[in-house]
Design a protein around this motif. Structure first.
Motif, mmCIF file in Angstrom:
data_model
loop_
_atom_site.group_PDB
_atom_site.id
_atom_site.type_symbol
_atom_site.label_atom_id
_atom_site.label_comp_id
_atom_site.label_asym_id
_atom_site.label_seq_id
_atom_site.Cartn_x
_atom_site.Cartn_y
_atom_site.Cartn_z
ATOM 1 N N LEU A 190 0.847 -1.187 0.000
ATOM 2 C CA LEU A 190 0.000 0.000 0.000
ATOM 3 C C LEU A 190 0.884 1.239 0.000
ATOM 4 N N PHE A 191 0.752 2.053 -1.045
ATOM 5 C CA PHE A 191 1.487 3.311 -1.162
ATOM 6 C C PHE A 191 0.565 4.438 -0.693
ATOM 7 N N VAL A 192 0.902 5.037 0.425
ATOM 8 C CA VAL A 192 0.078 6.113 0.987
ATOM 9 C C VAL A 192 0.482 7.427 0.327
ATOM 10 N N ALA A 193 -0.508 8.128 -0.228
ATOM 11 C CA ALA A 193 -0.226 9.382 -0.935
ATOM 12 C C ALA A 193 0.098 10.523 0.022
ATOM 13 N N ASP A 194 -0.468 10.466 1.222
ATOM 14 C CA ASP A 194 -0.251 11.535 2.191
ATOM 15 C C ASP A 194 1.109 11.362 2.851
ATOM 16 N N GLU A 195 1.939 12.393 2.812
ATOM 17 C CA GLU A 195 3.284 12.299 3.383
ATOM 18 C C GLU A 195 3.243 12.390 4.908
ATOM 19 N N TYR A 196 4.301 11.828 5.530
ATOM 20 C CA TYR A 196 4.542 11.919 6.986
ATOM 21 C C TYR A 196 3.489 11.185 7.813
ATOM 22 N N GLN A 197 2.705 10.286 7.223
ATOM 23 C CA GLN A 197 1.670 9.584 7.971
ATOM 24 C C GLN A 197 2.141 8.236 8.496
ATOM 25 N N VAL A 198 2.956 7.522 7.721
ATOM 26 C CA VAL A 198 3.339 6.162 8.095
ATOM 27 C C VAL A 198 4.851 6.003 7.990
ATOM 28 N N LYS A 199 5.341 4.936 8.622
ATOM 29 C CA LYS A 199 6.739 4.548 8.470
ATOM 30 C C LYS A 199 6.830 3.671 7.226
ATOM 31 N N TYR A 200 7.429 4.232 6.187
ATOM 32 C CA TYR A 200 7.390 3.571 4.892
ATOM 33 C C TYR A 200 8.127 2.229 4.887
ATOM 34 N N ALA A 201 9.224 2.138 5.636
ATOM 35 C CA ALA A 201 10.038 0.916 5.612
ATOM 36 C C ALA A 201 9.519 -0.158 6.564
ATOM 37 N N ALA A 202 8.540 0.164 7.413
ATOM 38 C CA ALA A 202 8.019 -0.814 8.363
ATOM 39 C C ALA A 202 7.210 -1.885 7.625
ATOM 40 N N PRO A 203 7.209 -3.128 8.124
ATOM 41 C CA PRO A 203 6.432 -4.190 7.470
ATOM 42 C C PRO A 203 4.944 -3.843 7.440
ATOM 43 N N GLN A 204 4.302 -4.180 6.343
ATOM 44 C CA GLN A 204 2.863 -3.995 6.204
ATOM 45 C C GLN A 204 2.169 -5.337 6.398
ATOM 46 N N ARG A 205 1.022 -5.290 7.062
ATOM 47 C CA ARG A 205 0.287 -6.519 7.348
ATOM 48 C C ARG A 205 -1.052 -6.482 6.615
ATOM 49 N N PHE A 206 -1.381 -7.578 5.919
ATOM 50 C CA PHE A 206 -2.609 -7.674 5.147
ATOM 51 C C PHE A 206 -3.436 -8.838 5.683
ATOM 52 N N LEU A 207 -4.733 -8.592 5.903
ATOM 53 C CA LEU A 207 -5.639 -9.612 6.421
ATOM 54 C C LEU A 207 -6.912 -9.623 5.584
ATOM 55 N N ARG A 208 -7.541 -10.783 5.497
ATOM 56 C CA ARG A 208 -8.804 -10.937 4.797
ATOM 57 C C ARG A 208 -9.931 -11.090 5.815
ATOM 58 N N ASP A 209 -11.012 -10.320 5.615
ATOM 59 C CA ASP A 209 -12.226 -10.474 6.409
ATOM 60 C C ASP A 209 -13.400 -10.463 5.429
ATOM 61 N N GLY A 210 -13.684 -11.648 4.874
ATOM 62 C CA GLY A 210 -14.728 -11.730 3.862
ATOM 63 C C GLY A 210 -14.331 -10.962 2.613
ATOM 64 N N ASN A 211 -15.158 -10.001 2.231
ATOM 65 C CA ASN A 211 -14.887 -9.177 1.057
ATOM 66 C C ASN A 211 -14.189 -7.877 1.421
ATOM 67 N N LEU A 212 -13.532 -7.876 2.552
ATOM 68 C CA LEU A 212 -12.729 -6.733 2.965
ATOM 69 C C LEU A 212 -11.260 -7.150 3.052
ATOM 70 N N LEU A 213 -10.393 -6.284 2.554
ATOM 71 C CA LEU A 213 -8.959 -6.449 2.752
ATOM 72 C C LEU A 213 -8.527 -5.427 3.792
ATOM 73 N N VAL A 214 -8.002 -5.907 4.908
ATOM 74 C CA VAL A 214 -7.576 -5.026 5.999
ATOM 75 C C VAL A 214 -6.060 -4.864 5.923
ATOM 76 N N VAL A 215 -5.619 -3.612 5.901
ATOM 77 C CA VAL A 215 -4.189 -3.298 5.826
ATOM 78 C C VAL A 215 -3.787 -2.589 7.115
ATOM 79 N N GLU A 216 -2.732 -3.075 7.746
ATOM 80 C CA GLU A 216 -2.225 -2.464 8.976
ATOM 81 C C GLU A 216 -0.846 -1.871 8.701
ATOM 82 N N LEU A 217 -0.699 -0.574 8.989
ATOM 83 C CA LEU A 217 0.559 0.135 8.791
ATOM 84 C C LEU A 217 1.012 0.751 10.111
ATOM 85 N N GLU A 218 2.298 0.916 10.264
ATOM 86 C CA GLU A 218 2.842 1.570 11.458
ATOM 87 C C GLU A 218 2.898 3.079 11.216
ATOM 88 N N ARG A 219 2.279 3.838 12.114
ATOM 89 C CA ARG A 219 2.232 5.290 11.931
ATOM 90 C C ARG A 219 3.591 5.923 12.218
#
Length: 685
Positions: A216-245
């Protein structure tokens, strides 16, 4: 601060270039820019799409809208200010970028030709032909240097504005392919929520959509730690993405992002607003299924029984069944009690591990052996068991020498699991790595399977009479066997002394040996009293209490871990994200391995496959960069990297081929010739 330093560097570079080259705008660039119009005519009040085709030289790259930790995208402006009332530029539309980590910084880049589209709106009052020129600026970089570049982009003969226009007459058909490279807009809005230091986004995406290596490439700058691992989860027809702020991230009212669906151009443009995000989900992984992970945990636990600190306990407990005679009830009661003790210890350790990670602690499997006081407790326990096996004293609970009982079997199970679970062997790596990412219920199921595997041999003896009948009958030989089992347990105690020095330092070891010697003296006195048929006196219990107080007061104050690391014939460098990025950027093959002094598998691999003259010679010929991550003591950077690789602990071996290719995880058990063969293959290729 990184962005500020980058701008200072860019400014200095610009001043140098301006001083040396007065006509900088006309100077050759490392990224060639070309401006193309989709159509040469447009109706008043209409819009024509422009394309900025960027062609980097080999080894250079440009940047996305949000460049990441460093960089700068394209800036475009009309050259003639008088044209601004008639023409206005819309938002630049970028294709899906790539990720590039340089010295620990995550960048969003393009390393091959890419095309950025931008709409040009025409005022309704405009009419006639207009030659248009634009000033463009961007940053061109390699992995070692960045150069600010600019160009004057001209549309010649320009744009003709006329009411009765037909754009299809002179339309550039290449724009169809360039639009296809843009991320497709997601028709349904996403939602996001901020949970402590995590940014969680729920993306409406049918479960049937194939996803491989997403980002996930976040367009808004200074929101997340870009190099931190991203976590992706499935909940039915939803894709949940967890990022480190990011630290001190500004308030977020809306979120724009691009979701890369695979390693390639496929992506979705996402707009998210504050809203509910599911708390759980199934981690998105191309790895093994839960059933295979459970089987791996079971087999991994089974193999732990051959560890030198576990085998004496298990073998003597198994022989206690032979002493118990043919009582099926007693044998089964002991087997179930032993299994309960093992599984309880594994579940408790797993729950503690998950709780610490949920609280933000960077810990992994065998984290307890990174704590000096835990190592001290294990050493005193090993000394006590060794003294018992050597016959210095009798220890009836948990029943090593006398006829067993369910209570003794339960205590033995706790003990066996406690001394065995720090190890990581074959089959365990994938299971324990997945346990750190799976939902709590599934993770705990893996820890339970590990405990069941560890208890399985004794459980089988308890419930299968044919196996018990194969055990040797009780006799005088059992005393000799018990004495023989003191050898591996004593070697375990010696290994723990060395480990105590590695995690706590020389004064810690000296204090620990003083306490251990005192414990050994008291155990010898107890054994003497037992052989004379006497009961322990109050002064003997007081001595034990005094040793316990000494343990609590003296040892913590002496902890001072040594700074030096073990030498290696491979001239290994200490691991860091920047060292890895530098090694990969050099174009040389990179061998990265993670080890710990308490990891038996690691030490066997190092002796059998890594620290070998054949490996050293092959690595020197192939010019292999070797990085070594020492996880003996707690290291958050190593823990984060292990987690990102799906590993719960060590050993972990990764081979990066020459030229910057994707890393390949090697088996946890290395064959002697494996590394030399990889280096030789790299050299011949």
């Amino acid at each position: 601060m990184r962005r500020f330093c980058l701008w200072i560097a860019v400014l200095l570079n610009a001043l140098v270039l301006l001083a040396a080259l007065p006509a900088a705008a006309q100077a050759p660039t490392h990224i060639k820019a070309e401006l193309i119009a989709e159509s040469r005519s447009v109706a008043p009040g209409g819009t024509v799409t422009l394309a900025i085709r960027m062609t980097p030289q080999a080894g250079w790259h440009g940047y996305w809208l949000n460049p990441g930790d460093a960089g700068l995208g394209i800036e475009l402006a009309l050259e003639d200010a008088r044209m601004k009332p008639l023409f206005s530029l819309g938002m630049l539309q970028y294709p899906v970028p790539q990720t590039l980590v340089v010295r620990g910084l995550m960048n969003h880049v393009y390393e091959a030709e890419y095309v950025v589209l931008v709409p040009l709106r025409v005022d309704a009052r405009a009419s006639g032909a207009f030659p248009l020129a634009f000033n463009a600026r961007w940053l061109a970089c390699t992995d070692k240097i960045c150069v600010p570049e600019s160009a004057r982009l001209v549309l010649s003969p320009g744009i003709t504005i006329k009411p009765a226009t037909n754009p299809a007459e002179d339309r550039d058909m290449r724009f169809d392919g360039w639009r296809a490279a843009l991320p497709a807009p997601l028709g349904t809005p996403a939602t996001f929520a901020i949970d402590g230091n995590r940014l969680r986004i729920a993306v409406p995406l049918p479960a049937s959509v194939a996803i491989d290596q997403p980002h996930l490439f976040v367009a808004d700058e200074y929101q997340v730690k870009y190099a931190a691992p991203q976590r992706f989860l499935r909940d039915g027809n939803l894709l949940v993405v967890e990022l480190e702020r990011a630290k001190d991230a500004p308030p977020l009212a809306a979120l724009g992002a691009v979701l890369r669906l695979a390693k390639g151009p496929d992506g979705l443009a996402i707009t998210a607003a504050p809203g509910p995000v599911p708390a759980g989900g199934t981690p998105l992984s191309q790895g093994p299924s839960l059933g295979w992970l459970l089987l791996s945990a079971l087999l991994g636990g089974l193999l732990l029984n051959v560890m030198p600190c576990v085998f004496p306990i298990l073998s003597l407990k198994a022989l206690s069944l032979a002493r118990a005679g043919e009582s099926e009830t007693q044998a089964r009661a002991e087997g179930l009690a032993y299994t309960a003790g093992v599984m309880l210890a594994c579940l408790a350790l797993g729950a503690l591990l998950l709780a610490l990670r949920a609280g933000g602690e960077q810990v992994g499997w065998a984290f307890q052996l990174q704590e000096p006081l835990v190592v001290a407790a294990l050493l005193l326990l090993a000394v006590t068991i060794t003294a018992n096996l050597a016959g210095l004293f009798e220890f009836s609970v948990p029943g090593f020498a006398s006829e067993g009982s369910p209570q003794g079997a339960f205590a033995t199970g706790l003990l066996a699991a406690f001394v065995a679970t720090p190890c990581t062997g074959p089959f365990m790596a994938a299971a324990m790595g997945a346990a750190l990412l799976l939902p709590v219920a599934q993770a705990m199921a893996l820890f339970a399977a590990l405990g069941l595997g560890l208890a399985l041999p004794f459980l089988a003896l308890a419930f299968v009479p044919a196996l018990r009948r194969r055990l040797p009958r009780p006799g005088a030989w059992m005393a000799r066997f018990k004495l023989a089992m003191a050898v591996p347990m004593g070697l375990t105690a010696l290994a723990l002394i060395w480990l105590a020095w590695r995690v706590g330092g020389q004064w810690f070891v000296a204090a620990l040996l003083f306490v251990a010697f005192g414990v050994l003296i008291q155990l010898t006195r107890i054994g003497l009293a037992q052989r004379l048929g006497r009961e322990l006196g109050k002064w003997q219990w007081a001595a034990f209490i005094a040793l316990g107080l000494l343990f609590c007061l003296l040892l913590p104050a002496t902890i001072n871990p040594p700074r030096q690391s073990e030498s290696s014939i491979l001239s290994a460098q200490p691991f860091s994200e920047s060292a890895l990025a530098s090694g990969r950027a050099s174009g040389k093959p990179v061998f990265l391995y993670f080890t710990a002094d308490w990891c038996l598998t690691c030490k066997v691999n190092e002796a059998a496959a890594i620290e070998r003259e054949e490996t050293r010679a092959a690595f020197e010929k192939a010019d292999v960069v070797v990085l070594r991550g020492d996880w003996t003591r707690r290291d958050p950077a190593i823990t984060r990297f292990l987690t990102a690789q799906g590993a719960a602990g060590v050993p972990l071996y990764i081979w990066y081929p020459a030229g910057g290719g994707a890393g390949q995880q090697l088996p946890q058990v290395l064959t002697p010739a494996l590394l030399a063969e990889l280096a030789t293959k790299t050299r011949t290729d």
